[in-house]
Design a protein around this motif. Structure first.
Motif: not given
Length: 218
Positions: A190-212
């Motif tokens: 919601l805070d990142e306008p660049g994610t508009a019109r993006v589809t992404a899968e999400l699972v647990s991992g090693d990358t901090a959320i902001g960096d991901a």
């Protein structure tokens, strides 16, 4: 920000409402059962009673007025049959998109499911097939609209505490993810306008959320 969240009593929604309220945003929680209002108010949310299965987009427009974004985190839930997968997971998402367009709310983030693009193909269980087909149809409908949409497809959801570290990509492979981390990703998107019109899968991992999230859009 004023964020309207469909499925406001769900576990992902409650995590998101708590995060929004903690930083001073207005989290408007759409709930079907008014008995849940006090519980959500204690989280800092603004509960509003609205039934996605019986309400109309015209009814919803007034609630969405002035919102910066909408989040669809509703679901028929465990134990519901195939019919309610369609009326909630598909039709509810479409209803929210219709109302967002009419209210002039461009930002729409939806919680889908990993592999939703496949729909129900090859799934023997009738209810699970209906669920995946509903998710696919809801995603397809949203992606065809002139909205600033983001489709988040988490893996198997758990109630484990969030770690703040994920794998977020167009394809991640199967895996689990805590609902708390899903909510954190929704907030970051919601805070990142660049994610508009993006589809992404999400699972647990090693990358901090902001960096991901940043890596996903740059």
């Amino acid at each position: 920000m004023r964020i309207v969240i469909a499925g406001g009593h769900g576990k992902i929604a409650q995590h998101l409402e708590r995060l929004l309220a903690a930083r001073g945003d207005d989290a408007v929680a759409l709930i079907r059962n008014p008995d849940h209002a006090d519980e959500l108010a204690r989280l800092g949310a603004t509960p509003v009673t609205f039934d996605l299965e019986s309400g109309t987009s015209e009814d919803l427009v007034g609630i969405l007025a002035g919102a910066d974004a909408v989040v669809f985190a509703a679901g028929a839930g465990a134990g519901s049959g195939a019919a309610r997968k369609r009326t909630v997971d598909r039709d509810g998402a479409i209803l929210l998109a219709d109302a967002a367009e009419k209210a002039g709310v461009r930002r729409y983030v939806i919680v889908s499911a990993i592999n939703a693009e496949r729909g129900g193909a090859g799934i023997e269980d009738e209810v699970m097939a209906a669920y995946m087909e509903a998710k696919k149809e809801a995603d397809d409908d949203l992606a065809a609209r002139d909205l600033d949409w983001t489709i988040v497809r988490p893996g198997a959801l758990t109630d484990a505490p969030g770690t703040g570290r994920v794998r977020l990509a167009h394809k991640t492979g199967s895996g689990e993810v805590p609902r708390e981390d899903v909510a954190r990703v929704l907030l970051a998107m919601l805070d990142e306008p660049g994610t508009a019109r993006v589809t992404a899968e999400l699972v647990s991992g090693d990358t901090a959320i902001g960096d991901a999230v940043a890596a996903l859009v740059h």
